[in-house]
Structures are given as C-alpha cells and as structure tokens.
Design a protein around this motif. Structure first.
Motif, PDB file in Angstrom:
ATOM      1  N   UNK A  84       0.977  -1.270  -0.002  1.00 37.85           N
ATOM      2  CA  UNK A  84       0.081   0.026  -0.053  1.00 37.85           C
ATOM      3  C   UNK A  84       0.585   1.398   0.113  1.00 37.85           C
ATOM      4  N   UNK A  85       2.061   1.313   0.633  1.00 38.25           N
ATOM      5  CA  UNK A  85       3.036   2.518   0.721  1.00 38.25           C
ATOM      6  C   UNK A  85       3.645   2.670  -0.729  1.00 38.25           C
ATOM      7  N   UNK A  86       3.684   1.552  -1.349  1.00 33.53           N
ATOM      8  CA  UNK A  86       4.554   1.341  -2.602  1.00 33.53           C
ATOM      9  C   UNK A  86       3.231   2.042  -3.542  1.00 33.53           C
ATOM     10  N   UNK A  87       2.052   1.745  -3.469  1.00 34.50           N
ATOM     11  CA  UNK A  87       1.005   2.424  -4.217  1.00 34.50           C
ATOM     12  C   UNK A  87       1.091   3.746  -4.229  1.00 34.50           C
ATOM     13  N   UNK A  88       1.062   4.313  -3.066  1.00 35.53           N
ATOM     14  CA  UNK A  88       1.060   5.736  -2.687  1.00 35.53           C
ATOM     15  C   UNK A  88       2.406   6.537  -3.240  1.00 35.53           C
ATOM     16  N   UNK A  89       3.529   5.778  -3.380  1.00 35.24           N
ATOM     17  CA  UNK A  89       4.635   6.396  -4.007  1.00 35.24           C
ATOM     18  C   UNK A  89       4.249   6.528  -5.665  1.00 35.24           C
ATOM     19  N   UNK A  90       3.430   5.323  -6.113  1.00 32.19           N
ATOM     20  CA  UNK A  90       3.265   5.656  -7.566  1.00 32.19           C
ATOM     21  C   UNK A  90       2.090   6.921  -7.673  1.00 32.19           C
ATOM     22  N   UNK A  91       1.060   6.755  -6.806  1.00 37.57           N
ATOM     23  CA  UNK A  91       0.183   7.995  -6.852  1.00 37.57           C
ATOM     24  C   UNK A  91       0.923   9.451  -6.631  1.00 37.57           C
ATOM     25  N   UNK A  92       1.981   9.470  -5.986  1.00 35.68           N
ATOM     26  CA  UNK A  92       2.670  10.724  -5.568  1.00 35.68           C
ATOM     27  C   UNK A  92       3.595  11.144  -6.904  1.00 35.68           C
ATOM     28  N   UNK A  93       3.897  10.122  -7.899  1.00 36.17           N
ATOM     29  CA  UNK A  93       4.572  10.601  -9.209  1.00 36.17           C
ATOM     30  C   UNK A  93       6.093  10.276  -8.875  1.00 36.17           C
ATOM     31  N   UNK A  94       6.318   9.699  -7.889  1.00 33.25           N
ATOM     32  CA  UNK A  94       7.820   9.146  -7.654  1.00 33.25           C
ATOM     33  C   UNK A  94       8.359   7.954  -8.300  1.00 33.25           C
ATOM     34  N   UNK A  95       7.464   7.147  -8.524  1.00 30.86           N
ATOM     35  CA  UNK A  95       7.732   6.059  -9.656  1.00 30.86           C
ATOM     36  C   UNK A  95       6.606   6.083 -10.597  1.00 30.86           C
ATOM     37  N   UNK A  96       6.873   5.598 -11.794  1.00 31.53           N
ATOM     38  CA  UNK A  96       5.864   5.182 -12.763  1.00 31.53           C
ATOM     39  C   UNK A  96       5.200   3.920 -12.698  1.00 31.53           C
ATOM     40  N   UNK A  97       6.117   2.983 -12.164  1.00 31.09           N
ATOM     41  CA  UNK A  97       5.449   1.516 -11.974  1.00 31.09           C
ATOM     42  C   UNK A  97       5.995   0.835 -10.676  1.00 31.09           C
ATOM     43  N   UNK A  98       5.169   0.149 -10.097  1.00 30.18           N
ATOM     44  CA  UNK A  98       5.869  -0.724  -8.949  1.00 30.18           C
ATOM     45  C   UNK A  98       5.671  -2.114  -9.207  1.00 30.18           C
ATOM     46  N   UNK A  99       6.645  -3.071  -8.413  1.00 33.50           N
ATOM     47  CA  UNK A  99       6.649  -4.379  -8.778  1.00 33.50           C
ATOM     48  C   UNK A  99       7.448  -4.912  -7.411  1.00 33.50           C
ATOM     49  N   UNK A 100       7.656  -6.325  -7.725  1.00 36.94           N
ATOM     50  CA  UNK A 100       8.442  -6.872  -6.690  1.00 36.94           C
ATOM     51  C   UNK A 100       9.533  -7.739  -7.295  1.00 36.94           C
ATOM     52  N   UNK A 101      10.459  -8.373  -6.239  1.00 38.11           N
ATOM     53  CA  UNK A 101      11.551  -9.047  -6.751  1.00 38.11           C
ATOM     54  C   UNK A 101      11.470 -10.319  -5.531  1.00 38.11           C
ATOM     55  N   UNK A 102      11.951 -11.340  -6.323  1.00 36.82           N
ATOM     56  CA  UNK A 102      12.507 -12.673  -5.453  1.00 36.82           C
ATOM     57  C   UNK A 102      11.219 -13.069  -4.597  1.00 36.82           C
ATOM     58  N   UNK A 103       9.978 -12.809  -5.201  1.00 35.85           N
ATOM     59  CA  UNK A 103       8.658 -13.403  -4.412  1.00 35.85           C
ATOM     60  C   UNK A 103       8.412 -14.901  -5.118  1.00 35.85           C
ATOM     61  N   UNK A 104       7.831 -15.653  -4.502  1.00 34.58           N
ATOM     62  CA  UNK A 104       7.516 -16.915  -4.989  1.00 34.58           C
ATOM     63  C   UNK A 104       5.920 -16.723  -5.149  1.00 34.58           C
ATOM     64  N   UNK A 105       5.273 -17.662  -6.000  1.00 33.57           N
ATOM     65  CA  UNK A 105       3.850 -17.379  -6.425  1.00 33.57           C
ATOM     66  C   UNK A 105       2.770 -17.077  -5.171  1.00 33.57           C
ATOM     67  N   UNK A 106       3.262 -17.800  -4.134  1.00 36.98           N
ATOM     68  CA  UNK A 106       2.213 -17.509  -3.057  1.00 36.98           C
ATOM     69  C   UNK A 106       2.198 -16.041  -2.535  1.00 36.98           C
ATOM     70  N   UNK A 107       3.261 -15.634  -2.493  1.00 39.81           N
ATOM     71  CA  UNK A 107       3.647 -14.327  -1.932  1.00 39.81           C
ATOM     72  C   UNK A 107       3.074 -13.146  -2.994  1.00 39.81           C
ATOM     73  N   UNK A 108       3.267 -13.563  -4.263  1.00 34.87           N
ATOM     74  CA  UNK A 108       2.396 -12.652  -5.293  1.00 34.87           C
ATOM     75  C   UNK A 108       0.956 -12.714  -5.077  1.00 34.87           C
TER      76      UNK A 108
END
Length: 320
Positions: free
Chosen positions: A145-169
């Motif tokens: 949710x905090x990542x989503x707010x960064x996108x809404x604030x224009x600090x990043x154009x896109x958000x994603x993850x790294x090293x997540x398994x399918x259950x965490x996704x």
C-alpha cells in the motif's frame, strides 16, 4: 530497443544493464560503465539502494542527457526498496533517498527487493546495511500500500516485486482494496534455473518476469553465492549451440530468455562484454534449440543468502 507493455500501460525495454556488485572498486566504476552501456544502446538500467551504485549511475544518466545522447524519457530506470525499509512510514523516505542519490525526480520502476522485512537501525539511512538482519513482522500488504502511494505521488511510474514466490504474489494480488498489481517479478533466472512454473504463473496474471543472474554468477561473495558453483557460460551444450550460430554462450543464454517472453538483465563491468550482450536481437534460436536449452535446467540457485533463510517469509522454500 524492443519493449514489453506492462499491466499499468507503461513500457519496459526487454534488455537491461544490471549494476549489482559487492566490490567497492566496481561500485566506483559504475558511472563509466553506465555511460558506456547507454552509448552502446542500453536504455534499461537496473540498480537498487543496497547496491551502492545509484549515485554513480545517476551521474552517468545525467551526463548522457546533457550531451544529447538521450532524453530522460528514453531511459527506464529501476530501483528497489531494501529489507529494512518495509515499514510503511519508511517506504517513501527510502525511495526519496534513492532519488536524492540519483538526482532524479522519479524512477520508472520501484520494486520490493525481497519479501522479507528486517528491523531497521535507529537511523536506517546512515547505518551499515549489512548489520540489520533481525527479522521484523511487517505485513507485506501494508508495504505494498505504501508502494502504491509512491506511484500516486509520481515518485515512480510503475511498482513491482523481486524474489517473490507465487504464494507471495498471490498475497498481494488478493489484497482487499488492491489499487495496482505488481507489473513484474524480478528473480534469478538462467538456463540452470529456468523458472518455468513461475513464468507460467506470472504470465497468467499479466506480470512480467525479469531475469537477474541470467549469465550465472561466477564471483564468490560470502553468504550470497554458493561456493564451487558451476560456471554457466562453460556449459558444453550452450557452447555447441553458440558455435552453430557463430555467437557466444552469453548471447545464446540471453536470447533464450528473450524468446521465452522474459525481460533479461545482463550484468558486466567490461566494455567489450557489454557490447556483446547487446547484440542479441539479430538472430533467432530454433524451437529445437530452445528445447535443448530447456533440458539444461537443474533448479540450481547461485543466490541463496544464508542470513535470510530463517526468516518466515524466505521465498525459496516453495517450489516456485
């Protein structure tokens, strides 16, 4: 440069330059290496707060903008949220710390670097990153949710993850009130770990798989890499296919990922290798050769950080 459309409508170049290193002398070279890569044609640059290269990479990008080689909109830059900044109140300050080092107004992609949270030091922005490995119990959905707010604030154009398994996704995808899906999952992926099941899952969710360590990892870096790891580029089958196309094993390994619909990161701190890694768009592997390379999979990971293994959110206990 070919690009792939992300699920939020933005576009990511399918080949990127990786800038991760644990060696200080290579960190110091990151500026010139990035300049070289941009001159060769790379437009996707991947870094992270923890890599300690963002200041140098930012200088390189600004240099090439200043001399007219590229415009800011030509560059796709990725940064990542480190494990000690998962508390929602630290997510935006962490991104802002990266932006300050880069001297940029925004990044193109911001990733949760690992699905693991560790307790930050009293001053998380001045402490030694490697000292902060006491597990924390931060809700991944709250971090998202905090990542989503960064996108809404224009600090990043896109958000994603790294090293997540399918259950965490799935945990993120099924979050009540989800505003933005992760656009990608950046994971270790190469011919010895082809991630076929995770790739199928991500494609079914319109999430791009991004491959790091696509050429294997030859340096032994303490607890991060397994000792006596096989040298992927010495694989005889890969070498035989490379000779067939009058290419290098590295070029074949990168081409293999591109033809699977994977965005691939190629890391090198040598100019000739960076140039070689970029020359992967003018040949095509046959379906037979793709199947042969598929058969090289041995579910082998180069990167298994020992100090993460006891964390309840350690991602690699799952098959994919």
């Amino acid at each position: 440069m070919q690009s792939v459309k992300l699920n939020d409508g933005n576009f990511m170049p399918v080949l990127g330059l990786g800038t991760a290193t644990v060696e200080q002398d290579l960190c110091d070279k990151a500026e010139e290496i990035t300049v070289t890569a941009i001159e060769i044609g790379f437009r996707h640059i991947d870094s992270a707060y923890v890599y300690n290269t963002e200041e140098q990479v930012g200088k390189a990008i600004r240099r090439k903008i200043a001399d007219g080689t590229v415009k800011r909109e030509d560059i796709f830059y990725t940064s990542k949220l480190w494990v000690t900044f998962h508390r929602p109140d630290l997510v935006r300050p962490a991104l802002e710390a990266s932006l300050k080092k880069l001297q940029m107004d925004f990044v193109d992609l911001y990733l949760i670097h690992w699905p693991l949270s560790f307790k930050p030091a009293e001053d998380p922005f001045s402490s030694n990153i490697g000292d902060c490995f006491t597990p924390d119990t931060v809700d991944l959905c709250a971090t998202w949710e905090a990542m989503e707010k960064c996108k809404d604030a224009g600090l990043t154009k896109s958000i994603g993850v790294s090293n997540f398994n399918h259950k965490q996704l799935e945990l993120i995808l099924n979050k009540p009130g989800l505003k933005y899906k992760p656009v990608c999952n950046q994971v270790e992926c190469h011919v010895y770990l082809n991630q076929s099941k995770l790739l199928t899952f991500c494609k079914s969710k319109d999430i791009v798989l991004v491959a790091y360590s696509a050429l294997g990892s030859q340096r032994i870096c303490g607890t991060w890499l397994k000792e006596n790891s096989p040298i992927l580029l010495d694989d005889p089958v890969l070498g035989e296919i490379a000779r067939k196309y009058n290419r290098t094993p590295a070029q074949v390994a990168l081409r293999y990922q591109l033809q699977r619909g994977i965005v691939v990161l190629a890391k090198s701190f040598k100019k000739e290798r960076i140039k070689e890694n970029f020359q992967v768009f003018d040949f095509q592997l046959t379906p037979e050769d793709m199947k042969t390379i598929d058969s090289l999979n041995r579910d082998f990971r180069y990167t298994e950080p020992a100090h993460f293994k006891d964390h309840p959110n350690y991602p690699f206990h799952e098959e994919y």
